[in-house]
Design an enzyme around this catalytic site. Structure first.
Site, short mmCIF file in Angstrom:
data_model
loop_
_atom_site.label_atom_id
_atom_site.label_comp_id
_atom_site.label_asym_id
_atom_site.label_seq_id
_atom_site.Cartn_x
_atom_site.Cartn_y
_atom_site.Cartn_z
N GLY A 97 0.24 7.14 4.92
CA GLY A 97 -0.58 7.52 3.97
C GLY A 97 -0.61 8.63 3.28
O GLY A 97 -1.22 9.33 3.19
N THR A 151 0.83 3.13 -3.77
CA THR A 151 1.50 4.61 -3.28
C THR A 151 2.81 4.90 -3.75
O THR A 151 3.54 4.55 -2.55
CB THR A 151 0.72 5.74 -1.80
OG1 THR A 151 -0.92 5.03 -2.46
CG2 THR A 151 1.52 7.42 -2.09
N GLN A 177 1.16 -1.25 0.27
CA GLN A 177 0.46 0.53 -0.44
C GLN A 177 0.87 1.40 0.28
O GLN A 177 0.61 2.10 -0.77
CB GLN A 177 -1.03 0.24 1.72
CG GLN A 177 -2.89 1.29 1.62
CD GLN A 177 -3.52 1.02 2.22
OE1 GLN A 177 -3.35 -0.13 2.94
NE2 GLN A 177 -4.10 2.53 2.79
N ASP A 178 2.23 1.26 0.55
CA ASP A 178 2.69 2.30 0.82
C ASP A 178 4.30 2.57 1.62
O ASP A 178 4.76 0.76 1.97
CB ASP A 178 1.97 3.14 2.60
CG ASP A 178 1.71 5.14 2.22
OD1 ASP A 178 1.76 5.28 1.41
OD2 ASP A 178 2.06 5.43 3.68
N PRO A 179 5.70 3.11 1.06
CA PRO A 179 6.08 3.05 0.67
C PRO A 179 6.61 3.01 3.34
O PRO A 179 5.96 3.89 3.33
CB PRO A 179 7.62 4.15 0.11
CG PRO A 179 6.17 4.67 -0.47
CD PRO A 179 5.06 4.74 0.06
#
Length: 222
Positions: free
Chosen positions: A136, A127, A65-67
């Site tokens: 986020g 993302t 979803q996110d780094p």
């Protein structure tokens, strides 16, 4: 984003996205963020997932979803951390599932998953950037539109890929993938909060390789 490059096959497939207004706005936003704040991953690694796994060589897609948003962790590949960095809990659980599923320890370099990438595993975050210590923080600015386009391109232009969708966010992407053309494997996220609810025991790694062999594709050494 002058430091960023993207592999030629992906560039051809995604050129329409680069030309859209949302991507221009996204570029302006990301450039300004790097100017003002510590942002991860380093700018040269924004498109690393694509650069290290050419479009025509993808066999398996693992969606994040996110780094990672703490110093030194994010290297542009979902779930992966540079060699020498402590292995995060989710990745530790992934390695544990590999060990119990395949009977072998995970074939990785410390916490770096580059050995998988080199075999055709695309490690894609929805993302591609994040502000330091603010999970986020770059969601909703256009990255999701861009990475959805990448998933759709793979789903429509390739066949016999395996999509590993872990957690509710990743599982929503199954709507873009035709199960008649690809294998979709879903499970709870490997996070310690949810791994015991079905990630452990999902056997995604052996099931992936069985599918690849069935279609005459070399399996992944996990």
């Amino acid at each position: 984003m002058k430091e960023v490059r993207i592999e030629a096959g992906w560039k051809k497939v995604l050129q329409e996205e680069f030309d859209k207004f949302y991507f221009e706005k996204l570029t302006d936003f990301v450039r300004e963020e790097y100017r003002q704040s510590p942002i991860y991953p380093p700018a040269r690694f924004i498109f690393r997932a694509f650069d290290t796994c050419p479009f025509d060589r993808v066999k398996v897609v693992i969606l994040g979803q996110d780094p990672y948003h703490e110093p030194g962790q994010a290297e542009g590949l979902a779930f992966s951390v540079p060699t020498g960095i402590p292995i995060p809990p989710s990745l530790r659980n992934i390695c544990e599932e590999i060990r119990t599923d395949t009977g072998q320890p995970a074939h990785i370099d410390g916490g770096s998953l580059l050995p998988w990438v080199e075999q055709g595993v695309l490690l894609l975050n929805a993302t591609l950037t994040v502000r330091a210590s603010q999970a986020g923080s770059h969601q909703g600015h256009g990255w999701e539109t861009f990475t959805d386009a990448a998933i759709e391109a793979l789903a429509k232009r390739r066949e016999h890929l395996v999509f590993l969708l872990w957690g509710s966010y990743a599982r929503r992407k199954s709507a873009m993938i035709d199960p008649r053309c690809h294998l979709i494997l879903e499970a709870p996220h490997p996070s310690p909060l949810s791994a015991h609810r079905g990630f452990f025991g999902c056997k995604h790694f052996s099931r992936t390789n069985a599918y690849l062999r069935q279609h005459g594709i070399a399996p992944i050494v996990w």
